[in-house]
Scaffold this motif. Structure first.
Motif, PDB file in Angstrom:
ATOM      1  N   ASP A 191      17.591  81.826  23.504  1.00  0.00           N
ATOM      2  CA  ASP A 191      18.310  83.181  23.365  1.00  0.00           C
ATOM      3  C   ASP A 191      17.718  84.311  23.089  1.00  0.00           C
ATOM      4  O   ASP A 191      18.041  85.440  23.436  1.00  0.00           O
ATOM      5  CB  ASP A 191      19.314  83.011  22.190  1.00  0.00           C
ATOM      6  N   ALA A 192      16.599  84.051  22.322  1.00  0.00           N
ATOM      7  CA  ALA A 192      15.690  85.523  21.955  1.00  0.00           C
ATOM      8  C   ALA A 192      15.059  85.988  23.292  1.00  0.00           C
ATOM      9  O   ALA A 192      15.182  87.297  23.516  1.00  0.00           O
ATOM     10  CB  ALA A 192      14.624  85.088  21.080  1.00  0.00           C
TER      11      ALA A 192
ATOM     12  N   TYR B  66       8.461  81.110  20.616  1.00  0.00           N
ATOM     13  CA  TYR B  66       9.293  80.781  21.620  1.00  0.00           C
ATOM     14  C   TYR B  66      10.701  81.296  21.110  1.00  0.00           C
ATOM     15  O   TYR B  66      11.633  81.294  22.313  1.00  0.00           O
ATOM     16  CB  TYR B  66       9.278  79.088  21.664  1.00  0.00           C
ATOM     17  N   ASP B  67      10.873  81.207  20.200  1.00  0.00           N
ATOM     18  CA  ASP B  67      12.271  81.777  19.486  1.00  0.00           C
ATOM     19  C   ASP B  67      12.403  82.972  18.922  1.00  0.00           C
ATOM     20  O   ASP B  67      13.223  83.363  17.964  1.00  0.00           O
ATOM     21  CB  ASP B  67      12.708  80.522  18.548  1.00  0.00           C
TER      22      ASP B  67
ATOM     23  N   PHE C  83      15.023  90.003  18.396  1.00  0.00           N
ATOM     24  CA  PHE C  83      16.007  88.802  18.912  1.00  0.00           C
ATOM     25  C   PHE C  83      15.428  87.454  18.391  1.00  0.00           C
ATOM     26  O   PHE C  83      14.215  87.181  18.499  1.00  0.00           O
ATOM     27  CB  PHE C  83      15.964  88.843  20.576  1.00  0.00           C
ATOM     28  N   LYS C  84      16.394  86.684  17.803  1.00  0.00           N
ATOM     29  CA  LYS C  84      15.881  85.352  17.394  1.00  0.00           C
ATOM     30  C   LYS C  84      16.730  84.126  18.082  1.00  0.00           C
ATOM     31  O   LYS C  84      17.963  84.349  18.514  1.00  0.00           O
ATOM     32  CB  LYS C  84      16.146  85.213  15.904  1.00  0.00           C
ATOM     33  N   SER C  85      16.177  82.892  18.076  1.00  0.00           N
ATOM     34  CA  SER C  85      16.869  81.720  18.588  1.00  0.00           C
ATOM     35  C   SER C  85      16.702  80.367  17.812  1.00  0.00           C
ATOM     36  O   SER C  85      15.889  80.625  16.965  1.00  0.00           O
ATOM     37  CB  SER C  85      16.571  81.739  20.157  1.00  0.00           C
ATOM     38  N   ARG C  86      17.488  79.606  18.235  1.00  0.00           N
ATOM     39  CA  ARG C  86      17.216  78.256  17.288  1.00  0.00           C
ATOM     40  C   ARG C  86      17.197  77.037  18.487  1.00  0.00           C
ATOM     41  O   ARG C  86      17.945  77.160  19.501  1.00  0.00           O
ATOM     42  CB  ARG C  86      18.365  78.053  16.517  1.00  0.00           C
ATOM     43  N   ASP C  87      16.674  75.938  18.020  1.00  0.00           N
ATOM     44  CA  ASP C  87      16.542  74.751  18.877  1.00  0.00           C
ATOM     45  C   ASP C  87      16.437  74.967  20.493  1.00  0.00           C
ATOM     46  O   ASP C  87      17.203  74.527  21.447  1.00  0.00           O
ATOM     47  CB  ASP C  87      18.136  73.968  18.708  1.00  0.00           C
TER      48      ASP C  87
END
Length: 518
Positions: free
Chosen positions: A179-180, A366-367, A382-386
């Motif tokens: 998502d990031a 990556y995230d 911007f951040k993401s998970r999994d």
């Protein structure tokens, strides 16, 4: 042909990654979209999609974890050339999911027997394309780790096979499901940092010597002839100490960090720049340097033959991309933007910097992606998970819907990003014997159209090498030729020798067909 035969060595399997036990419970019922996919052979009351995982070390463990975690799939078959690795993984999977998968050494036997819908591949690079083509010809959907190919010919063949057989093909560039990264790419496209025509990919990642070049025994139980597959069978001997993983650094099987770490970063760079095509010109300067200095032995010969230091410049006409590999210790300043966005001093620095007219966007993990103003102060994040789980899930979503447009990283995406590595490496390999002074390299990089300050990049690369005690007079960098490339025909237009590197000589029974004959 361009690829020189090189070999492998013995080793005990590295410790298996710890895998979390599946949390059994109520499984998600199959949706209506899966009706056409229901396998007649399935023993599962929920008619899960059967998965065959090929290549069980390293990333293979992540494939096991990812498919085991998703309730829509069941691992019914595994393939590995090392029987010790295969049996350990089979035991792990049996504990995780309650059923033991069928175990094979030869992927052809697994495909012939069947009993699965999907095949995922995490083998050495030289096997990726052929396994993917065989699986799609047999009606399987396919997930293949990056790079999806060992050369450009293979990538084009995979694209053609996915189209011809109507199969769902996902490339293992997991950041496409971050998502990031999605938000960062959107931010760039919407002009968040102004006009962006240049990106720099970084692989500042310590890689130690893989040991002295020599003759080593084949690990017990391994069929090295079969392991070699599409590559030349170089007799039952190895030239490096560690059988597993270190094939990355021997060009006969791997593609160095240009093709190992690189496809993640160059894929993001292409994405953010909006480049869905090959570059028009390529130049690399590179070398495998520093290990003699580390060991204080001027006669030491490392078993690897891919670059551990490499700068590749890619000219797309209106836009440009540079990818840098630094495999020695990172201890000094890497330049103001890298220091500001990744931190000054030692440690790995892996990611992408987009240079905008009104600021910067940096993928730092990556995230995680960050936006910086023109003074290099962070203003947005911007951040993401999994990320990995989402990438597997995206593949399964597309499989169930029979809709390749849902994929975050289809075959063409994988082909274009793998080709970046192949193009840069070809320039290096062709110029490997052209040992050049820093002044000669500086003159050469000025001949390629680039939006980078190539002289400054060279200066920082030289500073990095010297900080690692590399004597560039005794062990100079190699300067590759400037290669002109036709993105449509996928041929070099100014160097016929370079066209030999578009493919390789395949052994009988292991030929990767061309795109017209998949």
């Amino acid at each position: 042909m361009g690829i020189e035969p090189i070999e492998f060595p013995p080793s005990h399997s590295p410790p298996m990654n710890s895998l979390n036990r599946r949390q059994f419970g109520t499984l998600v019922a199959a949706t209506a979209a899966t009706t056409s996919l229901k396998p007649a052979w399935s023993q599962s009351p929920n008619e899960q999609l059967g998965v065959c995982i090929v290549g069980l070390n390293g990333r293979g463990g992540e494939h096991i974890r990812g498919f085991n975690k998703d309730p829509r799939t069941n691992i019914t078959a595994i393939v590995d050339i090392d029987p010790g690795v295969a049996e350990k993984r089979a035991d792990q999977i049996a504990e995780l999911q309650g059923t033991r998968p069928a175990v094979y050494a030869d992927v052809r036997k697994a495909i012939d027997v069947g009993g699965f819908d999907l095949l995922s591949c995490a083998t050495p690079n030289h096997w990726h394309a052929l396994i993917g083509i065989w699986a799609m010809q047999a009606g399987k959907d396919v997930y293949i780790e990056k790079p999806i190919s060992h050369n450009i010919h293979e990538g084009r063949a995979l694209v053609a096979a996915a189209k011809k057989y109507g199969r769902i093909f996902q490339t293992g560039t997991q950041c496409r499901s971050s998502d990031a990264c999605v938000e960062a790419a959107k931010y760039i496209a919407e002009g968040g940092v102004g006009e962006v025509n240049f990106a720099r990919g970084l692989c500042y990642k310590r890689r130690k010597s893989i040991g002295a070049l020599g003759n080593y025994a084949i690990p017990e139980g391994v069929d090295f002839d079969l392991w070699s597959g599409p590559a030349t069978f170089t007799e039952p001997k190895l030239t490096r100490q560690n059988f597993h993983y270190d094939w990355h650094w021997q060009r006969h099987y791997g593609n160095g960090d240009s093709g190992n770490q690189g496809p993640h970063q160059t894929d993001i760079a292409r994405w953010g720049l909006g480049l869905n095509r090959h570059p028009e010109a390529i130049l690399s300067y590179a070398g495998r340097l520093g290990y003699q200095a580390e060991r204080k032995d001027p006669n030491y010969v490392d078993a690897g033959d891919t670059a551990n230091t490499q700068v590749s410049i890619y000219d797309y006409g209106d836009k440009c991309m540079v990818f840098e590999t630094r495999g020695l210790d990172v201890t000094e300043s890497a330049g103001p933007e890298v220091d500001a966005m990744f931190g000054k001093g030692g440690g790995n620095k892996i990611g992408v910097i987009f240079y905008g007219s009104e600021g910067y966007v940096a993928q730092t993990q990556y995230d995680q992606c960050r936006v910086f103003d023109p003074d290099m102060k962070m203003v947005k994040e911007f951040k993401s998970r999994d990320v990995g789980d989402k990438h597997f899930a995206n593949f399964l979503d597309a499989v169930q819907a029979r809709d390749e447009s849902m994929l975050n990283a289809d075959a063409m995406t994988g082909h274009l990003s793998a080709a970046v590595a192949h193009l840069g490496n070809t320039s290096f390999y062709l110029g490997e014997d052209n040992k050049a002074s820093v002044d000669e390299i500086e003159k050469a990089v000025s001949s390629i159209k680039s939006l980078d300050n190539d002289a400054r990049t060279l200066e920082q690369t030289v500073a990095h090498l010297r900080s690692n005690h590399v004597d560039l007079e005794a062990t100079p960098l190699s300067l590759g030729p400037l290669l002109k490339f036709d993105p449509e025909t996928e041929r070099y237009t100014n160097n016929e020798e370079a066209n030999h590197w578009l493919t390789r000589e395949y052994r009988a029974g292991f030929e990767v067909p061309d795109a017209e004959n998949v």
